[in-house]
Design a protein around this motif. Sequence first.
Motif, PDB file in Angstrom:
ATOM      1  N   ARG A 164       2.659  -4.162  10.029  1.00 47.54           N
ATOM      2  CA  ARG A 164       1.371  -3.546  10.330  1.00 47.54           C
ATOM      3  C   ARG A 164       0.641  -3.301   9.024  1.00 47.54           C
ATOM      4  N   THR A 165      -0.658  -3.404   9.052  1.00 48.55           N
ATOM      5  CA  THR A 165      -1.472  -3.045   7.902  1.00 48.55           C
ATOM      6  C   THR A 165      -2.218  -1.767   8.255  1.00 48.55           C
ATOM      7  N   THR A 168      -2.897  -1.030   3.153  1.00 46.18           N
ATOM      8  CA  THR A 168      -1.475  -0.975   2.828  1.00 46.18           C
ATOM      9  C   THR A 168      -0.667  -1.732   3.865  1.00 46.18           C
ATOM     10  N   ARG A 169       0.128  -2.680   3.395  1.00 45.87           N
ATOM     11  CA  ARG A 169       1.018  -3.425   4.289  1.00 45.87           C
ATOM     12  C   ARG A 169       2.307  -2.644   4.500  1.00 45.87           C
ATOM     13  N   ARG A 170       2.805  -2.680   5.727  1.00 47.50           N
ATOM     14  CA  ARG A 170       4.053  -2.001   6.067  1.00 47.50           C
ATOM     15  C   ARG A 170       4.924  -2.962   6.855  1.00 47.50           C
ATOM     16  N   ASP A 198       8.645  -2.868   8.894  1.00 46.60           N
ATOM     17  CA  ASP A 198       9.751  -2.049   9.372  1.00 46.60           C
ATOM     18  C   ASP A 198      10.890  -2.964   9.802  1.00 46.60           C
ATOM     19  N   VAL A 252       5.103  -6.696   1.422  1.00 46.62           N
ATOM     20  CA  VAL A 252       4.395  -5.425   1.269  1.00 46.62           C
ATOM     21  C   VAL A 252       3.884  -5.209  -0.146  1.00 46.62           C
TER      22      VAL A 252
END
Length: 70
Positions: A24-25, A29-31, A33, A66
């Motif tokens: 997810r962005t 910020t890129r994330r 999980d 990320v």
Amino acid sequence: ALVGGATLVATWDDVPETPLIAARTIGSTRRADLGFFPPTQDTGRADFIDPATDSLRIVANALQWVSRRL
């Protein structure tokens, strides 16, 4: 379950409903999980990830994704 705006990248092959990788962005910020605890059995714990799998490659790719500038 994934939160709104998240993309399911991969699932566990033994339980297709369980996310393995989600991304997810948020703002800029890129994330990423990961659906596993990253330490390997090399630490002496048999219940950790088998280092012969692609788990370390998944962690490395997630960190690379990320950390890229947008």
